[in-house]
Write a protein that holds these residues in place. Structure first.
Motif, PDB file in Angstrom:
ATOM      1  N   ILE A  31     -77.794  33.218  38.178  1.00  0.00           N
ATOM      2  CA  ILE A  31     -78.397  31.891  38.081  1.00  0.00           C
ATOM      3  C   ILE A  31     -79.893  32.094  37.893  1.00  0.00           C
ATOM      4  O   ILE A  31     -80.550  32.731  38.716  1.00  0.00           O
ATOM      5  N   ILE A  32     -80.420  31.544  36.819  1.00  0.00           N
ATOM      6  CA  ILE A  32     -81.804  31.757  36.413  1.00  0.00           C
ATOM      7  C   ILE A  32     -82.568  30.449  36.578  1.00  0.00           C
ATOM      8  O   ILE A  32     -82.158  29.418  36.031  1.00  0.00           O
ATOM      9  N   ARG A  33     -83.654  30.483  37.327  1.00  0.00           N
ATOM     10  CA  ARG A  33     -84.519  29.309  37.510  1.00  0.00           C
ATOM     11  C   ARG A  33     -85.885  29.624  36.925  1.00  0.00           C
ATOM     12  O   ARG A  33     -86.454  30.681  37.211  1.00  0.00           O
ATOM     13  N   MET A  34     -86.414  28.690  36.133  1.00  0.00           N
ATOM     14  CA  MET A  34     -87.663  28.940  35.424  1.00  0.00           C
ATOM     15  C   MET A  34     -88.620  27.769  35.596  1.00  0.00           C
ATOM     16  O   MET A  34     -88.242  26.606  35.398  1.00  0.00           O
ATOM     17  N   GLU A  35     -89.854  28.077  35.974  1.00  0.00           N
ATOM     18  CA  GLU A  35     -90.892  27.063  36.060  1.00  0.00           C
ATOM     19  C   GLU A  35     -91.219  26.523  34.669  1.00  0.00           C
ATOM     20  O   GLU A  35     -90.946  27.177  33.658  1.00  0.00           O
ATOM     21  N   PRO A  36     -91.835  25.336  34.611  1.00  0.00           N
ATOM     22  CA  PRO A  36     -92.283  24.835  33.309  1.00  0.00           C
ATOM     23  C   PRO A  36     -93.203  25.847  32.618  1.00  0.00           C
ATOM     24  O   PRO A  36     -94.122  26.388  33.229  1.00  0.00           O
ATOM     25  N   GLY A  37     -92.900  26.118  31.367  1.00  0.00           N
ATOM     26  CA  GLY A  37     -93.705  27.056  30.600  1.00  0.00           C
ATOM     27  C   GLY A  37     -93.374  28.515  30.800  1.00  0.00           C
ATOM     28  O   GLY A  37     -93.940  29.376  30.119  1.00  0.00           O
ATOM     29  N   ALA A  38     -92.450  28.831  31.705  1.00  0.00           N
ATOM     30  CA  ALA A  38     -92.152  30.231  32.016  1.00  0.00           C
ATOM     31  C   ALA A  38     -91.368  30.889  30.895  1.00  0.00           C
ATOM     32  O   ALA A  38     -90.538  30.266  30.224  1.00  0.00           O
ATOM     33  N   ALA A  39     -91.636  32.184  30.717  1.00  0.00           N
ATOM     34  CA  ALA A  39     -90.913  33.008  29.751  1.00  0.00           C
ATOM     35  C   ALA A  39     -90.253  34.168  30.485  1.00  0.00           C
ATOM     36  O   ALA A  39     -90.845  34.755  31.391  1.00  0.00           O
ATOM     37  N   LEU A  40     -89.023  34.468  30.108  1.00  0.00           N
ATOM     38  CA  LEU A  40     -88.264  35.546  30.738  1.00  0.00           C
ATOM     39  C   LEU A  40     -87.351  36.169  29.689  1.00  0.00           C
ATOM     40  O   LEU A  40     -86.643  35.449  28.980  1.00  0.00           O
ATOM     41  N   THR A  41     -87.339  37.486  29.605  1.00  0.00           N
ATOM     42  CA  THR A  41     -86.421  38.176  28.708  1.00  0.00           C
ATOM     43  C   THR A  41     -85.343  38.852  29.531  1.00  0.00           C
ATOM     44  O   THR A  41     -85.641  39.681  30.401  1.00  0.00           O
ATOM     45  N   LEU A  42     -84.083  38.491  29.264  1.00  0.00           N
ATOM     46  CA  LEU A  42     -82.953  39.087  29.962  1.00  0.00           C
ATOM     47  C   LEU A  42     -82.633  40.443  29.350  1.00  0.00           C
ATOM     48  O   LEU A  42     -82.685  40.612  28.130  1.00  0.00           O
ATOM     49  N   PRO A  43     -82.283  41.424  30.168  1.00  0.00           N
ATOM     50  CA  PRO A  43     -81.972  42.750  29.640  1.00  0.00           C
ATOM     51  C   PRO A  43     -80.683  42.736  28.836  1.00  0.00           C
ATOM     52  O   PRO A  43     -79.797  41.903  29.041  1.00  0.00           O
ATOM     53  N   ALA A  44     -80.568  43.670  27.906  1.00  0.00           N
ATOM     54  CA  ALA A  44     -79.353  43.815  27.111  1.00  0.00           C
ATOM     55  C   ALA A  44     -78.224  44.347  27.979  1.00  0.00           C
ATOM     56  O   ALA A  44     -78.440  45.073  28.954  1.00  0.00           O
ATOM     57  N   ALA A  45     -77.004  43.979  27.604  1.00  0.00           N
ATOM     58  CA  ALA A  45     -75.796  44.506  28.243  1.00  0.00           C
ATOM     59  C   ALA A  45     -75.072  45.380  27.223  1.00  0.00           C
ATOM     60  O   ALA A  45     -75.651  45.806  26.227  1.00  0.00           O
ATOM     61  N   SER A  46     -73.804  45.656  27.465  1.00  0.00           N
ATOM     62  CA  SER A  46     -73.046  46.527  26.564  1.00  0.00           C
ATOM     63  C   SER A  46     -72.634  45.780  25.304  1.00  0.00           C
ATOM     64  O   SER A  46     -72.538  44.542  25.281  1.00  0.00           O
ATOM     65  N   ALA A  47     -72.352  46.528  24.258  1.00  0.00           N
ATOM     66  CA  ALA A  47     -71.930  45.934  22.992  1.00  0.00           C
ATOM     67  C   ALA A  47     -70.540  45.332  23.073  1.00  0.00           C
ATOM     68  O   ALA A  47     -70.157  44.521  22.223  1.00  0.00           O
ATOM     69  N   THR A  48     -69.749  45.700  24.079  1.00  0.00           N
ATOM     70  CA  THR A  48     -68.381  45.189  24.203  1.00  0.00           C
ATOM     71  C   THR A  48     -68.312  43.888  24.992  1.00  0.00           C
ATOM     72  O   THR A  48     -67.252  43.268  25.061  1.00  0.00           O
ATOM     73  N   ALA A  49     -69.421  43.463  25.600  1.00  0.00           N
ATOM     74  CA  ALA A  49     -69.420  42.269  26.440  1.00  0.00           C
ATOM     75  C   ALA A  49     -69.695  41.014  25.627  1.00  0.00           C
ATOM     76  O   ALA A  49     -70.277  41.064  24.541  1.00  0.00           O
ATOM     77  N   ARG A  50     -69.276  39.870  26.169  1.00  0.00           N
ATOM     78  CA  ARG A  50     -69.696  38.561  25.687  1.00  0.00           C
ATOM     79  C   ARG A  50     -70.643  37.966  26.726  1.00  0.00           C
ATOM     80  O   ARG A  50     -70.517  38.237  27.919  1.00  0.00           O
ATOM     81  N   ARG A  51     -71.578  37.146  26.252  1.00  0.00           N
ATOM     82  CA  ARG A  51     -72.595  36.583  27.144  1.00  0.00           C
ATOM     83  C   ARG A  51     -72.846  35.135  26.763  1.00  0.00           C
ATOM     84  O   ARG A  51     -73.102  34.833  25.595  1.00  0.00           O
ATOM     85  N   ALA A  52     -72.759  34.242  27.761  1.00  0.00           N
ATOM     86  CA  ALA A  52     -73.026  32.823  27.527  1.00  0.00           C
ATOM     87  C   ALA A  52     -74.052  32.330  28.526  1.00  0.00           C
ATOM     88  O   ALA A  52     -74.053  32.720  29.701  1.00  0.00           O
ATOM     89  N   LEU A  53     -74.934  31.462  28.056  1.00  0.00           N
ATOM     90  CA  LEU A  53     -75.957  30.817  28.869  1.00  0.00           C
ATOM     91  C   LEU A  53     -75.645  29.330  28.935  1.00  0.00           C
ATOM     92  O   LEU A  53     -75.402  28.693  27.898  1.00  0.00           O
ATOM     93  N   TYR A  54     -75.648  28.767  30.143  1.00  0.00           N
ATOM     94  CA  TYR A  54     -75.352  27.348  30.337  1.00  0.00           C
ATOM     95  C   TYR A  54     -76.576  26.682  30.955  1.00  0.00           C
ATOM     96  O   TYR A  54     -76.932  26.975  32.100  1.00  0.00           O
ATOM     97  N   LEU A  55     -77.230  25.807  30.208  1.00  0.00           N
ATOM     98  CA  LEU A  55     -78.353  25.044  30.747  1.00  0.00           C
ATOM     99  C   LEU A  55     -77.792  23.855  31.505  1.00  0.00           C
ATOM    100  O   LEU A  55     -77.281  22.909  30.910  1.00  0.00           O
ATOM    101  N   THR A  56     -77.841  23.915  32.835  1.00  0.00           N
ATOM    102  CA  THR A  56     -77.201  22.892  33.662  1.00  0.00           C
ATOM    103  C   THR A  56     -78.186  21.964  34.359  1.00  0.00           C
ATOM    104  O   THR A  56     -77.802  20.888  34.797  1.00  0.00           O
ATOM    105  N   SER A  57     -79.447  22.378  34.486  1.00  0.00           N
ATOM    106  CA  SER A  57     -80.486  21.526  35.072  1.00  0.00           C
ATOM    107  C   SER A  57     -81.697  21.567  34.160  1.00  0.00           C
ATOM    108  O   SER A  57     -82.204  22.649  33.850  1.00  0.00           O
ATOM    109  N   GLY A  58     -82.155  20.394  33.725  1.00  0.00           N
ATOM    110  CA  GLY A  58     -83.199  20.322  32.727  1.00  0.00           C
ATOM    111  C   GLY A  58     -82.611  20.327  31.334  1.00  0.00           C
ATOM    112  O   GLY A  58     -81.397  20.474  31.142  1.00  0.00           O
ATOM    113  N   ASP A  59     -83.458  20.141  30.348  1.00  0.00           N
ATOM    114  CA  ASP A  59     -82.941  20.079  28.972  1.00  0.00           C
ATOM    115  C   ASP A  59     -83.972  20.598  27.971  1.00  0.00           C
ATOM    116  O   ASP A  59     -84.122  20.056  26.877  1.00  0.00           O
ATOM    117  N   THR A  60     -84.654  21.676  28.350  1.00  0.00           N
ATOM    118  CA  THR A  60     -85.751  22.140  27.508  1.00  0.00           C
ATOM    119  C   THR A  60     -85.749  23.663  27.405  1.00  0.00           C
ATOM    120  O   THR A  60     -86.744  24.312  27.704  1.00  0.00           O
TER     121      THR A  60
END
Length: 357
Positions: A225-254
């Motif tokens: 679960i990733i929480r970000m302040e307004p204006g914050a930037a964050l780069t998530l590390p890479a995972a394996s090539a065999t994985a699938r990865r989904a991001l769900y924006l559940t709070s906020g819309d920006t």
């Protein structure tokens, strides 16, 4: 999901969200509940006068900002069966009263996580006790269904508790001084910029249940679960090539993903083997749920509370439940609750655990 595979970004597709979160193999789906319950009536439920006009027993309409779900007096989900997958219940605010056909009980919440391997079959109840009588009762939780591979679908049921104080959190500060936080529920987290994480090079996740796909070598399962302040930037590390990865924006819309802006609640699937640059380009804190894992890659047959590999196995699951009730129900009511108890977990063998003070 819209196809963005021809773009130069890491984005594979995106779709708007409602309260149910579509799954990607190995995840079946997820649900997000946020209920602004009123003051409790002293019996862990709302004032009965507030139940008028509701479809009791099937109350999902969020009248007045909350639902009773399948509860009659206390909101929640009374005893029901499951087989063939796992539930990961992440309770950020409020409490859940658990009881099951194995004889286990628990009250957990306020940041705790319960990881239930349903395996060969279990009944459990999940009630939402309104413990506060002098103020409103907020409930905020995710429940994620993680599939089991065929070789583990008939594993012995088991539940594991992750108490809030034991779950790793990584706080990073970007070059502009804006903060982001990653709650590491499954899958170790290695910050891309160690200096910006205060020198923390790796957050080790707690150990998942032994029969979980998350325990399979090379499955690369992550739940963050990733929480970000307004204006914050964050780069998530890479995972394996065999994985699938989904991001769900559940709070906020920006949310901006790799330079592409989204201005609504959204699911974005990205390439797992590439770092994922995120930016909160709005004026409020946002929250992003990440689900990641190597696909199990087996047929999925799902019917209500059962997730198997074939329709014949679904029929067998239903017949077994009709015959055995997966051990029966040892509690006085189908909507068993725990009164004034503090957070605890009692396992089928009688062992009791509580969170650290």
């Amino acid at each position: 999901m819209q196809d963005s595979s021809n773009s130069k970004t890491i984005i594979l597709g995106a779709q708007a969200l409602d309260r149910q979160l579509p799954g990607i193999d190995p995840f079946i789906f997820g649900a997000y509940h946020q209920d602004h319950y009123p003051k409790g009536n002293g019996q862990l439920g709302p004032d009965p006068a507030l139940l008028k006009g509701r479809d009791m027993g099937m109350d999902f309409g969020r009248q007045d900002g909350w639902s009773m779900y399948h509860g009659d007096d206390v909101p929640g989900f009374p005893a029901h069966p499951h087989r063939g997958f796992e539930t990961v219940t992440i309770v950020r605010k409020g409490l859940v009263d658990h009881a099951d056909s194995l004889g286990a009980t628990a009250r957990y919440g306020e940041g705790d996580v319960q990881w239930l391997t349903t395996g060969s079959g279990v009944q459990h109840g999940e009630m939402f006790p309104m413990v506060h009588e002098d103020k409103d009762n907020l409930l905020d939780l995710f429940q994620i269904w993680l599939n089991l591979p065929a070789k583990r679908k008939m594993a012995s049921p088991d539940f594991t508790m992750f108490w809030a104080g034991d779950i790793p959190h990584v706080v990073t500060t970007d070059s502009a001084g804006k903060r982001s936080e990653v709650e590491v529920i499954a899958g170790d987290y290695a910050p891309v910029n160690v200096a910006q994480s205060g020198g923390q090079a790796l957050a080790k996740a707690l150990t998942p249940p032994p029969d979980s796909w998350a325990s399979e070598p090379g499955a690369d399962v992550a739940i963050w679960i990733i929480r970000m302040e307004p204006g914050a930037a964050l780069t998530l590390p890479a995972a394996s090539a065999t994985a699938r990865r989904a991001l769900y924006l559940t709070s906020g819309d920006t949310l901006s993903v790799d330079g592409q802006a989204f201005n609504q609640k959204v699911m974005v699937e990205v390439r797992a083997d590439q770092p994922a640059p995120l930016v909160n380009h709005g004026s409020e804190v946002i929250e992003v749920l990440l689900l990641q894992g190597k696909p199990i890659g087996e047929p999925v047959a799902a019917h209500g509370p059962f997730v198997m590999n074939s329709q014949q196995e679904i029929r067998q699951a239903m017949q077994d439940f009709q015959r055995t009730e997966y051990g029966g129900w040892p509690w006085p009511t189908r909507a068993h609750t725990h009164g004034k108890a503090k957070r605890f977990a009692q396992h089928p063998d009688g062992r009791v655990e509580t969170p650290a003070a």
